[in-house]
Design a protein around this motif. Structure first.
Motif, PDB file in Angstrom:
ATOM      1  N   TRP A  16       0.963  -1.007   0.063  1.00 50.85           N
ATOM      2  CA  TRP A  16      -0.161   0.179  -0.100  1.00 50.85           C
ATOM      3  C   TRP A  16       1.010   1.276  -0.032  1.00 50.85           C
ATOM      4  CZ3 TRP A  16      -0.458   4.295   3.097  1.00 50.85           C
ATOM      5  CH2 TRP A  16      -1.581   5.038   2.889  1.00 50.85           C
ATOM      6  N   VAL A  17       0.598   2.293  -0.786  1.00 51.03           N
ATOM      7  CA  VAL A  17       1.306   3.441  -0.938  1.00 51.03           C
ATOM      8  C   VAL A  17       0.516   4.561  -0.891  1.00 51.03           C
ATOM      9  CG1 VAL A  17       2.995   4.659  -2.499  1.00 51.03           C
ATOM     10  CG2 VAL A  17       2.826   1.946  -2.682  1.00 51.03           C
ATOM     11  N   VAL A  34       9.847   7.634   2.455  1.00 47.49           N
ATOM     12  CA  VAL A  34       9.591   7.462   3.800  1.00 47.49           C
ATOM     13  C   VAL A  34       9.582   6.132   4.265  1.00 47.49           C
ATOM     14  CG1 VAL A  34       8.726   8.400   6.177  1.00 47.49           C
ATOM     15  CG2 VAL A  34       8.840  10.095   4.315  1.00 47.49           C
ATOM     16  N   LEU A  35      10.516   5.641   5.141  1.00 50.90           N
ATOM     17  CA  LEU A  35      10.462   4.238   5.556  1.00 50.90           C
ATOM     18  C   LEU A  35      10.022   4.203   7.078  1.00 50.90           C
ATOM     19  CD1 LEU A  35      13.903   3.280   4.062  1.00 50.90           C
ATOM     20  CD2 LEU A  35      11.751   3.204   3.019  1.00 50.90           C
ATOM     21  N   HIS A  36       8.877   3.686   7.344  1.00 47.06           N
ATOM     22  CA  HIS A  36       8.488   3.490   8.725  1.00 47.06           C
ATOM     23  C   HIS A  36       9.274   2.573   9.650  1.00 47.06           C
ATOM     24  CE1 HIS A  36       6.327  -0.150   8.349  1.00 47.06           C
ATOM     25  NE2 HIS A  36       5.643   0.297   7.247  1.00 47.06           N
ATOM     26  N   MET A  41       5.266  -1.574  12.261  1.00 51.60           N
ATOM     27  CA  MET A  41       4.642  -0.200  13.014  1.00 51.60           C
ATOM     28  C   MET A  41       4.004   0.239  12.018  1.00 51.60           C
ATOM     29  SD  MET A  41       5.215  -0.979  15.894  1.00 51.60           S
ATOM     30  CE  MET A  41       4.735   0.554  16.979  1.00 51.60           C
ATOM     31  N   ALA A  42       3.893   0.188  10.602  1.00 51.94           N
ATOM     32  CA  ALA A  42       3.089   1.158   9.675  1.00 51.94           C
ATOM     33  C   ALA A  42       3.755   2.448   9.376  1.00 51.94           C
ATOM     34  CB  ALA A  42       1.657   0.736   9.776  1.00 51.94           C
ATOM     35  N   ASP A  64       3.120   1.272   3.547  1.00 49.20           N
ATOM     36  CA  ASP A  64       3.156   0.520   4.435  1.00 49.20           C
ATOM     37  C   ASP A  64       3.847  -0.928   4.184  1.00 49.20           C
ATOM     38  OD1 ASP A  64       1.718   1.865   6.261  1.00 49.20           O
ATOM     39  OD2 ASP A  64      -0.290   1.055   5.953  1.00 49.20           O
ATOM     40  N   GLN A  65       4.903  -1.355   4.861  1.00 49.87           N
ATOM     41  CA  GLN A  65       5.979  -2.289   4.459  1.00 49.87           C
ATOM     42  C   GLN A  65       4.901  -3.913   4.477  1.00 49.87           C
ATOM     43  OE1 GLN A  65       9.186  -2.175   7.045  1.00 49.87           O
ATOM     44  NE2 GLN A  65       9.387  -0.009   6.556  1.00 49.87           N
TER      45      GLN A  65
END
Length: 307
Positions: A16-17, A34-36, A41-42, A64-65
């Motif tokens: 999801w982007v 941006v990498l969470h 942890m989304a 979201d990874q």
């Protein structure tokens, strides 16, 4: 600001982007990905970084990874499915699907660890890297957490020790004791920001990735990342790098020192009075530092349009 959401196919999964586009794009301003953190942890707790779209005239990409948030979940996947290499591959797939030829990367906590893993591979499109509140090894992370834990009130330390020894880490007393640590060193904003609460809620709904890779909590690391380290590899990072930390961060100075000592083109900034979620505690100052760094490393480029 125009905001587009979509999914990107990845293996037999979907990522999801969210793409935030500025109303007034600035010529030459490269997109920021941006990498969470977490892992698992989304993006919710770092979504305020999207404000950089209007503030800097650049596109900001959140995602979201896999395994968390709005992306595909795999709660039954074996532990060896969840590896840093999986997430490096997912990132490469994402930037290709979006048509990003040149871009900046900002990673927070685990996202900074992932950002380092990505930068070590020297992708051609990487213009700069911001590593925020992140360790270069989990051994250093645990050592730093234990040092901070030793400064907690005696009754809090006793509760942590007793319940970890007994295996009763779901006991309310243990949960309350961990919250004391979190309030000091993870997010010092009270009441806790809703974005952070939303991230915790989605992680607790499916803790597969966090529990598999990290473990029980921030300082009791028992997961597959227990022996993770990029200390020896970061000298190979060629992208200009900014390292950010909070004065009271659970990522103590010793944990991120290897980035500063070994990456050839690097600078660091410590935010006084801030902890691990510097971007939530001092959002305007945080974004100003990041914005200046990104502008310095922008390249002449056409305005990015997501493909």
């Amino acid at each position: 600001m125009p905001v587009e959401t979509r999914t990107v196919p990845f293996r037999d999964l979907e990522t999801w982007v969210q793409v935030t586009t500025p109303e007034q794009p600035r010529a030459g301003a490269l997109p920021l990905v941006v990498l969470h953190g977490g892992p698992g942890m989304a993006h919710d707790y770092v979504k305020n970084i999207a404000a950089l779209a209007e503030e800097t005239g650049r596109t900001v990409v959140h995602y979201d990874q896999v395994g968390c948030g709005r992306s595909t979940h795999r709660p039954d996947a074996a532990a060896d499915f969840w590896t840093p290499a999986l997430f490096v591959e997912e990132f490469a797939n994402l930037v290709a699907a979006l048509g990003l030829e040149r871009y900046h990367v900002l990673g927070q906590s685990w996202g900074g660890m992932l950002g380092a893993e990505i930068a070590i591979t020297r992708p051609e499109g990487l213009a700069s890297l911001a590593i925020c509140n992140s360790p270069a090894s989990m051994r250093l992370w645990v050592e730093g957490a234990n040092a901070l834990r030793a400064e907690l009130p005696p009754e809090v330390r006793d509760a942590l020790d007793r319940h970890e020894a007994a295996g009763t880490i779901d006991d309310p007393e243990y949960v309350a004791a961990t919250q004391v640590f979190y309030d000091r060193h993870v997010c010092r904003v009270q009441p806790t920001p809703q974005d952070f609460l939303d991230t915790v809620a989605q992680m607790e709904a499916d803790p597969t990735v966090y529990h598999t890779m990290n473990g029980v909590n921030e300082f009791f690391v028992t997961g597959t990342l227990e022996d993770w380290s990029v200390v020896e590899e970061v000298a190979g990072i060629t992208a200009p790098t900014l390292v950010i930390a909070g004065e009271l961060d659970e990522a103590t100075p010793e944990t991120w020192a290897p980035f500063v000592e070994r990456i050839p083109d690097v600078r660091s900034r410590v935010f006084a009075g801030a902890s691990h979620c510097t971007h939530l505690e001092q959002p305007e100052a945080f974004r100003a530092v990041v914005a200046a760094f990104l502008a310095e490393h922008d390249a002449d480029a056409a305005t990015f349009q997501p493909s």
